[in-house]
Scaffold this motif. Sequence first.
Motif, PDB file in Angstrom:
ATOM      1  N   ILE A 165       0.863  -1.189   0.000  1.00 26.33           N
ATOM      2  CA  ILE A 165       0.000   0.000   0.000  1.00 26.33           C
ATOM      3  C   ILE A 165       0.889   1.224   0.000  1.00 26.33           C
ATOM      4  O   ILE A 165       1.824   1.328   0.797  1.00 26.33           O
ATOM      5  CB  ILE A 165      -0.949   0.024   1.220  1.00 26.33           C
ATOM      6  CG1 ILE A 165      -1.923  -1.154   1.169  1.00 26.33           C
ATOM      7  CG2 ILE A 165      -1.730   1.331   1.267  1.00 26.33           C
ATOM      8  CD1 ILE A 165      -2.849  -1.220   2.358  1.00 26.33           C
ATOM      9  N   ASN A 166       0.586   2.192  -0.889  1.00 25.71           N
ATOM     10  CA  ASN A 166       1.361   3.428  -1.008  1.00 25.71           C
ATOM     11  C   ASN A 166       0.443   4.606  -0.726  1.00 25.71           C
ATOM     12  O   ASN A 166      -0.487   4.879  -1.496  1.00 25.71           O
ATOM     13  CB  ASN A 166       1.964   3.541  -2.411  1.00 25.71           C
ATOM     14  CG  ASN A 166       2.938   4.707  -2.506  1.00 25.71           C
ATOM     15  OD1 ASN A 166       3.062   5.507  -1.591  1.00 25.71           O
ATOM     16  ND2 ASN A 166       3.626   4.809  -3.618  1.00 25.71           N
ATOM     17  N   LEU A 167       0.694   5.315   0.392  1.00 22.99           N
ATOM     18  CA  LEU A 167      -0.103   6.484   0.802  1.00 22.99           C
ATOM     19  C   LEU A 167       0.745   7.750   0.866  1.00 22.99           C
ATOM     20  O   LEU A 167       0.407   8.687   1.601  1.00 22.99           O
ATOM     21  CB  LEU A 167      -0.736   6.230   2.173  1.00 22.99           C
ATOM     22  CG  LEU A 167      -1.762   5.100   2.259  1.00 22.99           C
ATOM     23  CD1 LEU A 167      -2.058   4.770   3.710  1.00 22.99           C
ATOM     24  CD2 LEU A 167      -3.035   5.477   1.546  1.00 22.99           C
ATOM     25  N   ASP A 168       1.817   7.827   0.115  1.00 25.33           N
ATOM     26  CA  ASP A 168       2.726   8.973   0.177  1.00 25.33           C
ATOM     27  C   ASP A 168       2.042  10.260  -0.287  1.00 25.33           C
ATOM     28  O   ASP A 168       1.147  10.243  -1.145  1.00 25.33           O
ATOM     29  CB  ASP A 168       3.955   8.718  -0.700  1.00 25.33           C
ATOM     30  CG  ASP A 168       4.906   7.722  -0.072  1.00 25.33           C
ATOM     31  OD1 ASP A 168       4.765   7.461   1.136  1.00 25.33           O
ATOM     32  OD2 ASP A 168       5.773   7.193  -0.790  1.00 25.33           O
ATOM     33  N   SER A 169       2.506  11.398   0.293  1.00 25.33           N
ATOM     34  CA  SER A 169       2.129  12.745  -0.167  1.00 25.33           C
ATOM     35  C   SER A 169       0.615  12.942  -0.145  1.00 25.33           C
ATOM     36  O   SER A 169      -0.009  13.287  -1.153  1.00 25.33           O
ATOM     37  CB  SER A 169       2.675  12.995  -1.579  1.00 25.33           C
ATOM     38  OG  SER A 169       4.067  12.823  -1.617  1.00 25.33           O
ATOM     39  N   ASN A 170       0.013  12.755   1.037  1.00 21.20           N
ATOM     40  CA  ASN A 170      -1.423  12.977   1.197  1.00 21.20           C
ATOM     41  C   ASN A 170      -1.671  13.851   2.420  1.00 21.20           C
ATOM     42  O   ASN A 170      -0.745  14.477   2.945  1.00 21.20           O
ATOM     43  CB  ASN A 170      -2.150  11.632   1.309  1.00 21.20           C
ATOM     44  CG  ASN A 170      -2.328  10.976  -0.045  1.00 21.20           C
ATOM     45  OD1 ASN A 170      -2.840  11.583  -0.985  1.00 21.20           O
ATOM     46  ND2 ASN A 170      -1.905   9.729  -0.163  1.00 21.20           N
ATOM     47  N   HIS A 171      -2.944  13.897   2.888  1.00 22.25           N
ATOM     48  CA  HIS A 171      -3.324  14.764   4.001  1.00 22.25           C
ATOM     49  C   HIS A 171      -3.712  13.947   5.237  1.00 22.25           C
ATOM     50  O   HIS A 171      -4.586  14.348   5.998  1.00 22.25           O
ATOM     51  CB  HIS A 171      -4.507  15.654   3.588  1.00 22.25           C
ATOM     52  CG  HIS A 171      -4.236  16.500   2.393  1.00 22.25           C
ATOM     53  ND1 HIS A 171      -5.220  17.192   1.708  1.00 22.25           N
ATOM     54  CD2 HIS A 171      -3.076  16.781   1.743  1.00 22.25           C
ATOM     55  CE1 HIS A 171      -4.684  17.852   0.704  1.00 22.25           C
ATOM     56  NE2 HIS A 171      -3.389  17.615   0.698  1.00 22.25           N
ATOM     57  N   ILE A 172      -3.086  12.816   5.433  1.00 21.62           N
ATOM     58  CA  ILE A 172      -3.441  11.931   6.550  1.00 21.62           C
ATOM     59  C   ILE A 172      -2.723  12.391   7.815  1.00 21.62           C
ATOM     60  O   ILE A 172      -1.535  12.712   7.777  1.00 21.62           O
ATOM     61  CB  ILE A 172      -3.069  10.480   6.209  1.00 21.62           C
ATOM     62  CG1 ILE A 172      -3.759  10.051   4.917  1.00 21.62           C
ATOM     63  CG2 ILE A 172      -3.451   9.532   7.336  1.00 21.62           C
ATOM     64  CD1 ILE A 172      -3.348   8.682   4.428  1.00 21.62           C
ATOM     65  N   THR A 173      -3.427  12.395   8.942  1.00 26.67           N
ATOM     66  CA  THR A 173      -2.845  12.791  10.228  1.00 26.67           C
ATOM     67  C   THR A 173      -2.388  11.537  10.994  1.00 26.67           C
ATOM     68  O   THR A 173      -2.510  10.413  10.520  1.00 26.67           O
ATOM     69  CB  THR A 173      -3.874  13.570  11.046  1.00 26.67           C
ATOM     70  OG1 THR A 173      -4.986  12.721  11.340  1.00 26.67           O
ATOM     71  CG2 THR A 173      -4.375  14.791  10.274  1.00 26.67           C
ATOM     72  N   GLY A 174      -1.890  11.776  12.197  1.00 29.21           N
ATOM     73  CA  GLY A 174      -1.422  10.664  13.016  1.00 29.21           C
ATOM     74  C   GLY A 174      -2.530   9.703  13.417  1.00 29.21           C
ATOM     75  O   GLY A 174      -2.285   8.502  13.584  1.00 29.21           O
ATOM     76  N   LYS A 175      -3.774  10.199  13.544  1.00 25.59           N
ATOM     77  CA  LYS A 175      -4.882   9.313  13.920  1.00 25.59           C
ATOM     78  C   LYS A 175      -5.130   8.272  12.836  1.00 25.59           C
ATOM     79  O   LYS A 175      -5.321   7.088  13.123  1.00 25.59           O
ATOM     80  CB  LYS A 175      -6.143  10.143  14.155  1.00 25.59           C
ATOM     81  CG  LYS A 175      -6.060  11.054  15.361  1.00 25.59           C
ATOM     82  CD  LYS A 175      -7.347  11.828  15.542  1.00 25.59           C
ATOM     83  CE  LYS A 175      -7.267  12.752  16.770  1.00 25.59           C
ATOM     84  NZ  LYS A 175      -8.527  13.521  16.945  1.00 25.59           N
ATOM     85  N   GLY A 176      -5.117   8.707  11.578  1.00 25.07           N
ATOM     86  CA  GLY A 176      -5.331   7.761  10.492  1.00 25.07           C
ATOM     87  C   GLY A 176      -4.207   6.747  10.375  1.00 25.07           C
ATOM     88  O   GLY A 176      -4.451   5.552  10.122  1.00 25.07           O
ATOM     89  N   ILE A 177      -2.951   7.194  10.583  1.00 26.15           N
ATOM     90  CA  ILE A 177      -1.811   6.270  10.510  1.00 26.15           C
ATOM     91  C   ILE A 177      -1.895   5.221  11.611  1.00 26.15           C
ATOM     92  O   ILE A 177      -1.672   4.018  11.380  1.00 26.15           O
ATOM     93  CB  ILE A 177      -0.492   7.061  10.597  1.00 26.15           C
ATOM     94  CG1 ILE A 177      -0.379   8.053   9.433  1.00 26.15           C
ATOM     95  CG2 ILE A 177       0.694   6.123  10.619  1.00 26.15           C
ATOM     96  CD1 ILE A 177      -0.347   7.415   8.073  1.00 26.15           C
ATOM     97  N   LEU A 178      -2.238   5.643  12.826  1.00 26.52           N
ATOM     98  CA  LEU A 178      -2.339   4.682  13.934  1.00 26.52           C
ATOM     99  C   LEU A 178      -3.492   3.703  13.714  1.00 26.52           C
ATOM    100  O   LEU A 178      -3.391   2.526  14.102  1.00 26.52           O
ATOM    101  CB  LEU A 178      -2.534   5.434  15.252  1.00 26.52           C
ATOM    102  CG  LEU A 178      -1.312   6.204  15.764  1.00 26.52           C
ATOM    103  CD1 LEU A 178      -1.663   6.950  17.042  1.00 26.52           C
ATOM    104  CD2 LEU A 178      -0.146   5.263  16.013  1.00 26.52           C
ATOM    105  N   ALA A 179      -4.575   4.159  13.075  1.00 24.32           N
ATOM    106  CA  ALA A 179      -5.673   3.237  12.775  1.00 24.32           C
ATOM    107  C   ALA A 179      -5.214   2.133  11.824  1.00 24.32           C
ATOM    108  O   ALA A 179      -5.583   0.963  11.981  1.00 24.32           O
ATOM    109  CB  ALA A 179      -6.843   4.014  12.170  1.00 24.32           C
TER     110      ALA A 179
END
Length: 366
Positions: free
Chosen positions: A162-176
Motif C-alpha cells: 500500500i502506497n499512501l505517500d504525499s497525502n493529508h493523513i494525520t497521526g490518527k489515520g496512521i495509527l488506525a
Amino acid sequence: MGPRNHLCGRDNVWNTKGKDKKEEDKKGEEKSSASRKTKTEEEKSQPEVEKAVEKKQETKAGAESSPCKPPAPSPADQAKADEASSIFDELIERVKNNDAEVTEVNVNNSDCINTETLVRFTEALEFNTVVKLFALANTRADDHVAFAVAIMLKSNKVLRSINLDSNHITGKGILAIFRALLQNSTLTELRFHNQRHICGGKTEMEIAKLLKENTTLLKLGYHFELAGPRMTVTNLLSRNMDRQRQKRLQEQKLAQEKKDLLEVPKPGAQPRGSPTPSPQPSPKASPKSSPKKGGAPAAPPPPPPPLAPPLISEDLRNSLSPATQRKLGERALPAQEKNSRDQLLAAIRSSNLKQLKKVAVPKLLQ
C-alpha cells in the motif's frame, strides 16, 4: 422746525431698531427650523443604522455557526466532479468482481479523483482476492480514506503493498492502519511518507509499540524524526525478515520431503540411499582356490616381468651431484673427455704440500 426735526430723527432711530429686531427674529427662526430638521433627520437615520448593525451581527453569527462548511459548489463544478469520478466506475466494478487481470490498482497523482472514489476503491478491495498492490499517492487522501483502508486490511488476505505517500493523513489515520495490521498477516510493504500533517513523536512511539506484535511487515516507507523509534522499527523489520526466511526454508524442506514420498520408483531401480550392487561378488575367487572339478590342476602363473632399468644412470647422477661429492678417483672420466679445467682441478686435488717446490722470491717483491 426744530422739534419736528428732532422727532423725525427719533422716528428714524426707532425704524432702524425695528428692522434689526425683525432680522434677528428671522435668523432665530431659521436656526430653530434648521435644528428641528437635523433632529428629525437624526431620528430617521437611527432606525436605519440599527438595521445595518443587526444585519452585520446576523452575518457574523451565521459565519461563526458554520466555520468549517466550504462554500457550496456551483452546478457546473459539481457536474465536472461527477464526470471525473465516473472514470473509475468501470475499474471499481472490475475490482469488486475479482477480475483476474486486475492485479494492481494504481491511481497515483490523479487530479480528478476525490475522497468518495478512494473510499469506494477500499470497499471494493475488502473482499478482493486478486489485487496485490494498492497505490494512491498524491491524491489528497485524508483520515476518512485512512480509516477505510484500516477496515479493509482487517478483511483482506491478499494485498501485499500500500502506497499512501504525499497525502493529508494525520497521526490518527496512521495509527488506525497500524492497529489494523495486528489482524493482518499478508501486508509486507506500507508507505506513508511526506504527509501534510506531521505525525509527531508520540505517534512515532505508538507505531513502534504496535509494530512489535506484527511479524509480516518487511518494508516501511517513513522517515522517523526520533532516533529511538527509528532504531526499534529497524530491528523489528530485521526480525520479521529473518522469520520469513526461516519459514521459507522450512516450507522448501517439507515440500522436498513430500515430493520424495510421493515419487513412484521405477521397476528394477534401487531405492534412493541404498548402494548400487556391484556386478561381481565382493570376495573375488582366486584361480588357485577354485580348481575345476574332475580335471588337472591349473598351471602356475607366469613369473613377473623383469624390473625396468633405472631411469637415472650413475653418470647422470654424478653429473648432477656437487663437485665435492663426486668420486673421481673411482670413476674417473676418460682422458680424452677431460678438458683443461678438469685436468687442472684434478692436479690440484691430487697435489700435496710435500711435493711443492720452493721458489725464490723476486728482488722486486723483497
